[in-house]
Design an enzyme around this catalytic site. Structure first.
Site, mmCIF file in Angstrom:
data_model
loop_
_atom_site.group_PDB
_atom_site.id
_atom_site.type_symbol
_atom_site.label_atom_id
_atom_site.label_comp_id
_atom_site.label_asym_id
_atom_site.label_seq_id
_atom_site.Cartn_x
_atom_site.Cartn_y
_atom_site.Cartn_z
ATOM 1 N N HIS A 112 0.829 -1.208 0.000
ATOM 2 C CA HIS A 112 0.000 0.000 0.000
ATOM 3 C C HIS A 112 0.867 1.264 0.000
ATOM 4 O O HIS A 112 0.685 2.156 -0.834
ATOM 5 C CB HIS A 112 -0.923 -0.027 1.225
ATOM 6 C CG HIS A 112 -1.936 1.065 1.256
ATOM 7 N ND1 HIS A 112 -3.270 0.861 0.989
ATOM 8 C CD2 HIS A 112 -1.814 2.396 1.517
ATOM 9 C CE1 HIS A 112 -3.923 2.002 1.092
ATOM 10 N NE2 HIS A 112 -3.060 2.954 1.408
ATOM 11 N N GLU A 113 1.822 1.331 0.909
ATOM 12 C CA GLU A 113 2.666 2.536 1.018
ATOM 13 C C GLU A 113 3.549 2.703 -0.221
ATOM 14 O O GLU A 113 3.710 3.818 -0.737
ATOM 15 C CB GLU A 113 3.514 2.494 2.293
ATOM 16 C CG GLU A 113 2.715 2.552 3.593
ATOM 17 C CD GLU A 113 1.859 3.804 3.726
ATOM 18 O OE1 GLU A 113 2.289 4.887 3.280
ATOM 19 O OE2 GLU A 113 0.727 3.700 4.254
#
Lengths: 247, 247, 247, 247, 247, 247
Positions: A63-64
């Site tokens: 996600h990051e």
């Protein structure tokens, strides 16, 4: 993904750094004190007892990196100074500190669209890698929605409404509150335009990640193991300047 | 672009000018004290630490000249006394002081339409020159929307609603508040009319700037270098009476 | 069916357990003190004077087993630690304590859908067995509705609205309230999507119960007689490891 | 155009006249004191420093005569006691004092329609003479709208709604507040009827002025020069009894 | 028709009975004290000076028997403990005390529908006997509406909305307020479903009364003369066990 | 037209009568004191200085007789005890005191419809006689609207909504406030039904007056001259028992 800092937050950051120096018996706050205190004020303290499952940690890492990779491919420069997947007391599972490119005062339509694409990058990474979505993107969704809505209702960046403000706006010059209501029909049109606008950037973000799938995997695995990486590390791996040896 | 001043602001202006004279050890406030204090009250103090990028400064210069040029071509006279692109603490990146033509008491439909065109002139200049738009027009958008909405809902200047008031209005004679609601259907019609009205003036503004592209470039470059120019300078260049030598 | 516990509730649980130990003249709270106190805080004290009819007790037994069975068939593991049909002062007629599978921080779309199916499992059991429905599912209905609504309006889990937030959301990072209204037309679409989403899970739950009708009867009769059973008992019967001899 | 006076205003009028007599060292207030004080209370003091352009003064003169002429042609009698175009501190640019015809207690549908026509007469004069409209009619618009809306929603004077009240009304007999809401659909119908009703009277007013164009010019020029005229002067000129020699 | 009693009401009932015993100089409250005090708390004191016309008394008698007869025919048991047509200070013209059948905790869809039918039984009796309707059913209408609305919006008892809650609901477990708004379109659907649901039960009630017309007349005449009858009397007459001789 | 009296008003009536007796030096209040005080409390003191034009007085006389005649023809009895056209300080230009027929507790659908017809009788008389309408009916309109609206939304007297309450209602038994909202679509239907209902009674009232035109003229002329007449006088003239000789 979090960005910016208000005046009150800036005051807190300085205070926090000073306290940190005092606790360590040092006469003045160092650059490291400041950096740590920035994270404390923006995202809270590290949450030592938060134990994510490996699956969750994997999702957060992708996600990051999704955010960072979409940002980097759009600006051709390091989008962040630091990426971490150590949970914070604010509830954030990961955290990405943005580089400020010095352009504070005006934002072009394209810059806002890129920002929305970056915000959708986290969820897009989950979709590309896991074929599924999680609740982890709810804050990104909220921010992307606000930006898209402002483009259409305050910034005159939609063809349909031209230079007409469609919702409540606070007058920046004279301080008073100004409320401009609009009809139910117009609201429905705004909703449609907001969805179209976000969907388009979401698709762009997914496309970027699909085209850079290998780097996405490489960076996410690296972040998964290191838990915190710098913007320089990120760019070196992205530009094949750093060979990573995963444990 | 900012215009007019309330009673409270006028009091502040005088006060500010007196303080300025006192600070300088002078017995009475001069014309220069007044002029500076007007800007302080309307737009705030000069923001010394606001450092715009060159690109931003270019955009702001074209934006402000856009307002002034559209105004000048519509009235055939100097539209402003002063144009500046020094950021102010109010958040304004540029500032244009308007000439009052002595016609305070009545505004014709055409005068309001011209005012809307002038408000859209800043954004129109960005579009003509950079082919892009920025958040810098949000205050212009708000003001243009209010004028257009008032034409339709308070001033009876739309064919569809004739001499019928459609929204909340404060009774000017007897002081009380009067609220006249209207139906959702009427609101939708008002929204459409407001957009049509603003769009038409926006197109007119863009047309004026395209037809005066050379002057737009010349004036914007001049403002970019000088940062502050007077209405006289503006008119001399516009009328080819002043040859400018850019550094 | 009840799940989770807030921070304030956790504090109450510990307090309650300590009081219980003191009342019994013991020096420290035991595991049993904790277990009882958990139920007291979440569902209230046992309601001694609440006398359900046999028919009601039957319905409640099938209702609770319906939740547990749908949950178990979806996760292939014990969904609960305890199931009881002793009424509580909170108004709950039965109570099912959920197993936490360690996955606190992120919920995937599929996990939320399964949770909705589990919530509809109680009512589905009533339908399958009695061909009728009661007011006993009103709390399940409320929870299922909230989850389905959040999927569509906050979590970006609907195809139609993509990554756009559609209702009031509190910003988790900066603490302020944020309200994002949407149009009447969008609200109607959300309502339809919520109903479709819940209906689909409800049908899935009913299908699971029909396919496991024998176990549903066996477990419900067992719960009816024992009034409280553990997750282990539940799984043993479900996996035919325990032969039950009903009185 | 202004009409009527509340109880509080009447008290102020008497007070103001007494103060005026005292200031002039007279023992009792004269008829002239009363007349001046009426204007002060209703429209404010004369605004000495308000300097209208000649164009504005022309517009105001035609606007006020527009009201008076439409009124006179509908009632066949002097509609006013005084017409003035000296600006007042209330913001009014002109002022027309109405004759009360003794019919206070009941108003017929036709009388209200005539009153609306008279209210639109100012703007109609601007249209007929200048082919343009100004913001000067905003108060007339508000009053005409209220009358038309009351005809339809309170007085049962629309065929569609018969003797049904459609909006919030205060009970005149028993003092309490009574609110009668109506549906969005009904509101839309009310808006349409209000516009139709006002438009019809506006057209009637314009027709009257076109048919009396010569008198409109003559009276407006006379008012422009005299700044204040009486109802008798107005009627004499209208009936060709007075020959005016413009300076 | 009134049913149930809140906690505060129960406390008042006991208090009222005690006061009654004290007033009569008795040491303890009797069963009769309790019965009278129940009526006082639920319906107010007997209103001695309320003199109904004979016609009104007839209507009230048929209205109350309508409720009781529809209830009895649906449950095959005594629906009430007492029926009275002595007006009370609460404004009730008649009063029917319901038998509690011990089923407190769960209500099936069919039981709620029967309850709605019973509520419509009073008006249905007026229609069957007098061919006309009165304002006397307004409280029944309100209660029937609430039950029907709850079936659709809270209890998941409509096919269209499945297990989705559609309106504001208070969480029974955790005490907080929860508001779930729904769209205008959904509201319209709910209104239609509520009307359909009530209309169906109203028709069922009327059918029951038509089929039992003779008993309806017999019981209503008996109640008209006695003014207060017990549930036993009601059932004896209904089952032809008691021959009544009207005066 | 006014009807009924609240508890507070009744207290005022008694008080007012006592004061009147005291002012006249009498030991106790007479029937005449009570009658006058009733009018004072309900409609205010006689307004001595209210001077209606003859035309207005004619309209008011016909308006009041319109109410009384429609009422009388529907009930076949004296509808009023007193009719007066002396203006009152409450703002009422005329006043009609209603006979109470003893039927306080229940109102049938037909009785409410007749009441609405009576309320429209004043305006109907103006239409029949003068072919025009005035603002004099605004209070009748408000009352007729409330009754018609209550029939449909509270009393279950519309076929479409059956026994369903559609708007906010206060629970008469338990004292709390209960709000039952309804959808926009339902509101539109209610508005249509209210208009249809009132229109039908208005037409009935007009028909009654047309059929009794001679009596309408005779009674109105009599009231015009006498200013106040009794119910007996009204009935005698209506039944040709009294020959009137107009002055």
């Amino acid at each position: 993904m979090a960005s910016g800092a208000s005046g009150a937050e800036l005051a807190n950051i300085v205070n926090e750094a000073a306290l940190r120096a005092v606790r360590d018996g040092r006469a003045c706050a160092t650059q490291a004190d400041m950096e740590e205190s920035i994270e404390v004020v923006i995202a809270g303290y590290q949450k030592k007892n938060a134990i994510l499952t490996n699956k969750e940690k994997q999702i957060v890492a992708y996600h990051e990196i999704g955010h960072a990779l979409v940002a980097a491919k759009q600006t051709n420069s390091a989008p962040v100074t630091k990426i971490t997947i150590i949970p914070r007391t604010s509830g954030a599972l990961g955290y990405t500190m943005q580089v400020d490119d010095g352009n504070h005062y005006l934002m072009s339509k394209e810059e806002i669209e890129n920002k929305i694409a970056t915000l959708t990058g986290g969820r897009a990474a989950e979709e590309v890698i896991f074929g599924s979505v999680t609740t982890g993107a709810s804050n990104d969704i909220e921010q992307a929605t606000k930006l898209a809505r402002a483009m259409i209702t305050q910034y005159g960046m939609s063809e349909k409404f031209d230079m007409v403000a469609m919702e409540t706006v606070t007058n920046q010059y004279l301080g008073g509150d100004t409320s401009l209501a609009c009809s139910a029909e117009t609201q429905a049109q705004i909703d449609k335009d907001v969805v179209d606008l976000v969907k388009k950037q979401h698709e762009k973000a997914a496309q970027i990640l699909i085209e850079n799938r290998e780097k996405l995997d490489e960076l996410a695995q690296y972040l998964y193991q290191k838990e915190t990486i710098t913007g320089e590390e990120f760019m070196k791996i992205l530009n094949d300047e750093q060979k990573i040896y995963l444990e």
